[in-house]
Design a protein around this motif. Structure first.
Motif, mmCIF file in Angstrom:
data_model
loop_
_atom_site.group_PDB
_atom_site.id
_atom_site.type_symbol
_atom_site.label_atom_id
_atom_site.label_comp_id
_atom_site.label_asym_id
_atom_site.label_seq_id
_atom_site.Cartn_x
_atom_site.Cartn_y
_atom_site.Cartn_z
ATOM 1 N N HIS A 1 0.880 -1.327 0.303
ATOM 2 C CA HIS A 1 -0.159 -0.527 0.622
ATOM 3 C C HIS A 1 0.800 1.265 -0.240
ATOM 4 C CE1 HIS A 1 -2.529 -3.022 1.747
ATOM 5 N NE2 HIS A 1 -3.845 -2.399 1.005
ATOM 6 N N PHE A 2 2.253 1.195 0.081
ATOM 7 C CA PHE A 2 3.197 2.235 0.378
ATOM 8 C C PHE A 2 4.622 2.171 -0.287
ATOM 9 C CE2 PHE A 2 0.473 1.950 4.471
ATOM 10 C CZ PHE A 2 -0.446 2.733 4.113
ATOM 11 N N PRO A 3 3.928 1.529 -1.123
ATOM 12 C CA PRO A 3 5.935 1.236 -1.971
ATOM 13 C C PRO A 3 7.307 2.295 -1.873
ATOM 14 C CG PRO A 3 3.965 1.290 -2.685
ATOM 15 C CD PRO A 3 3.007 1.881 -2.359
ATOM 16 N N HIS A 4 6.252 3.835 -2.791
ATOM 17 C CA HIS A 4 7.260 4.576 -3.078
ATOM 18 C C HIS A 4 7.500 5.919 -1.985
ATOM 19 C CE1 HIS A 4 7.022 2.282 -6.610
ATOM 20 N NE2 HIS A 4 5.239 2.295 -6.814
ATOM 21 N N ALA A 5 8.345 6.209 -1.822
ATOM 22 C CA ALA A 5 8.478 7.157 -0.661
ATOM 23 C C ALA A 5 9.388 8.153 -1.377
ATOM 24 C CB ALA A 5 10.465 6.628 -0.530
ATOM 25 N N GLN A 6 8.506 8.624 -2.405
ATOM 26 C CA GLN A 6 8.868 9.979 -3.167
ATOM 27 C C GLN A 6 6.926 10.260 -3.041
ATOM 28 O OE1 GLN A 6 9.559 7.148 -4.533
ATOM 29 N NE2 GLN A 6 9.328 6.461 -6.475
ATOM 30 N N GLN A 7 6.591 9.283 -2.485
ATOM 31 C CA GLN A 7 4.961 9.525 -2.660
ATOM 32 C C GLN A 7 4.473 9.962 -1.157
ATOM 33 O OE1 GLN A 7 2.459 6.951 -5.673
ATOM 34 N NE2 GLN A 7 4.007 6.778 -6.891
ATOM 35 N N TYR B 1 0.214 9.751 0.679
ATOM 36 C CA TYR B 1 -0.317 7.933 1.172
ATOM 37 C C TYR B 1 -0.335 8.911 2.444
ATOM 38 C CZ TYR B 1 2.751 5.206 -1.551
ATOM 39 O OH TYR B 1 3.512 4.585 -2.684
ATOM 40 N N LYS B 2 0.100 10.078 3.199
ATOM 41 C CA LYS B 2 -0.463 10.886 4.519
ATOM 42 C C LYS B 2 -1.543 11.090 4.496
ATOM 43 C CE LYS B 2 4.264 12.043 6.425
ATOM 44 N NZ LYS B 2 4.757 13.301 6.606
ATOM 45 N N SER B 3 -1.833 11.411 2.858
ATOM 46 C CA SER B 3 -3.678 12.601 2.821
ATOM 47 C C SER B 3 -3.987 11.456 2.196
ATOM 48 C CB SER B 3 -3.116 13.435 1.618
ATOM 49 O OG SER B 3 -3.075 12.787 0.574
ATOM 50 N N GLU B 4 -3.926 10.588 1.747
ATOM 51 C CA GLU B 4 -5.010 8.842 1.888
ATOM 52 C C GLU B 4 -5.365 7.852 3.242
ATOM 53 O OE1 GLU B 4 -2.928 6.942 -1.731
ATOM 54 O OE2 GLU B 4 -3.940 8.084 -3.652
ATOM 55 N N LEU B 5 -4.229 8.485 3.814
ATOM 56 C CA LEU B 5 -4.378 7.261 4.743
ATOM 57 C C LEU B 5 -5.405 7.554 5.795
ATOM 58 C CD1 LEU B 5 -3.729 4.828 6.398
ATOM 59 C CD2 LEU B 5 -1.894 6.287 7.520
ATOM 60 N N GLN B 6 -5.550 9.083 5.842
ATOM 61 C CA GLN B 6 -6.217 10.108 6.773
ATOM 62 C C GLN B 6 -7.837 9.626 6.059
ATOM 63 O OE1 GLN B 6 -4.216 13.956 6.677
ATOM 64 N NE2 GLN B 6 -2.860 13.509 8.633
ATOM 65 N N ARG B 7 -7.530 10.093 4.949
ATOM 66 C CA ARG B 7 -9.401 10.501 4.291
ATOM 67 C C ARG B 7 -10.091 8.424 5.106
ATOM 68 N NH1 ARG B 7 -7.763 12.821 0.038
ATOM 69 N NH2 ARG B 7 -7.185 10.989 -0.946
ATOM 70 N N TRP B 8 -9.195 7.143 4.381
ATOM 71 C CA TRP B 8 -9.262 6.303 4.750
ATOM 72 C C TRP B 8 -10.047 6.272 5.700
ATOM 73 C CZ3 TRP B 8 -10.859 1.796 1.039
ATOM 74 C CH2 TRP B 8 -11.034 1.180 2.138
ATOM 75 N N ILE B 9 -8.992 5.983 6.882
ATOM 76 C CA ILE B 9 -9.841 5.755 8.088
ATOM 77 C C ILE B 9 -10.421 6.535 8.342
ATOM 78 C CG2 ILE B 9 -8.707 6.317 11.008
ATOM 79 C CD1 ILE B 9 -5.986 5.242 9.931
ATOM 80 N N LYS B 10 -10.420 8.119 8.008
ATOM 81 C CA LYS B 10 -11.778 8.756 8.541
ATOM 82 C C LYS B 10 -13.048 8.463 8.530
ATOM 83 C CE LYS B 10 -13.915 13.647 8.629
ATOM 84 N NZ LYS B 10 -13.300 15.108 8.294
#
Length: 330
Positions: A137-143, A147-156
């Motif tokens: 789900h979080f393979p690329h360091a440059q992204q 990932y942070k914004s998507e993770l926040q949105r997914w959990i919320k």
């Protein structure tokens, strides 16, 4: 309600026939009945965020830990008390946050599975149990910012849908440092954030980080001639949290979750001995519906690699390859 699928289908069919047979006014009445019946059918088969689908079974968890998880007296005791206390509290101050640490094959994923199975009717298949794997789900360091914004949105979004959601983060030792800090507000002591309460959710982190410290402690006890059951949480907790916090290869490196004491328990998983591998093999045979065979279990255990090389005390891969080994011997 004790309706079978056949009964429900029959009811819908009858309602459809009646609707077609009546005048417009009566049809309106039956359409309303049909809609209500449709909602009942949907609720009957569709998992819902209520006590019918989410109910903690403390007795079941205790039995599962006794019968399916081996060699983990510390982890079993901590998790049973932590989950039982949290699930019995109707008004927790914050989400339950567990960080499971130990070498591969020691039972961290199994522990997560047992917790889910004793809370959610559908277990790991529940739509309220969400698993994140770092490399998937979080393979690329440059992204990482994405990932942070998507993770926040997914959990919320998922907690808005069901307050009693569970989030499992596997391979935390492979997660990009800083990513997990994006969800810190959701794990803190807030009543609500933007109208959403996160206090009834459960977060579980799985990691190999700290595994070396746990192994060193277990080896120290063994070399001193002491039983592994004598190892207590106090022998590991401080060094474990410090090791994880200072490990640059860990997703929990210098994380504010540790710094702000938002992780409720650091749960150590001890390395497994030969006797534990035998028990794993016996349990796996039983799970497959075959009669447990001690000689086969012994053969599987003997084939694994142990360390230290001379003493051969602990299994290098724990019980991780037991299932595939059994396929070879049975």
């Amino acid at each position: 309600m004790n309706l079978t699928y056949r009964h429900l289908v029959l009811c819908v069919s009858v309602a459809g026939v009646l609707v077609n047979a009546f005048d417009p006014f009566t049809t309106t009445v039956f359409v309303g009945v049909g809609a209500a019946l449709g909602r009942t059918i949907y609720r009957y088969f569709q998992e819902s965020c209520n006590a019918e689908w989410i109910a903690f079974n403390a007795t079941g968890l205790h039995a599962d830990l006794e019968l399916k998880l081996f060699g983990q007296h510390i982890a079993s005791r901590i998790v049973l008390k932590a989950v039982s206390g949290f699930m019995s509290n109707n008004n927790p101050k914050k989400p339950l946050v567990l960080s499971l640490h130990g070498w591969t094959g020691t039972g961290k994923n199994l522990m997560s599975k047992l917790i889910a199975e004793n809370i959610y009717k559908e277990g790991m298949d529940s739509s309220f149990v969400h698993v994140f794997t770092s490399e998937l789900h979080f393979p690329h360091a440059q992204q990482i910012e994405t990932y942070k914004s998507e993770l926040q949105r997914w959990i919320k979004g998922n907690i808005t849908n069901c307050a009693q959601s569970m989030f499992i983060f596997d391979e935390m030792d492979k997660m990009h440092p800083g990513l997990i800090d994006s969800i810190k507000p959701y794990l803190d002591y807030y009543d609500k954030l933007d109208g959403v309460s996160y206090r009834k959710a459960i977060f579980i982190f799985l990691s190999n980080a700290g595994g070396i410290d746990i192994i060193e402690t277990a080896l120290e006890f063994w070399r001193d001639g002491r039983q592994r059951e004598e190892i207590q949480l106090k022998d590991l907790e401080t060094s474990l949290s410090l090791s994880v916090f200072n490990n640059k290869q860990s997703g929990l490196w210098h994380t504010s979750l540790i710094d702000k004491n938002l992780v409720d328990f650091f749960v150590p998983f001890l390395p497994l001995e030969y006797k534990h591998v035998v028990l794993c093999a016996m349990a796996e045979m039983k799970a497959k519906g075959t009669e447990p065979d001690q000689s086969v279990a012994d053969q599987v255990a003997k084939d694994l690699v142990y360390f230290p090389k001379t003493e051969r005390v602990f299994s290098v891969k724990g019980c991780k390859t037991v299932e595939s080994k059994l396929d070879y011997y049975t």
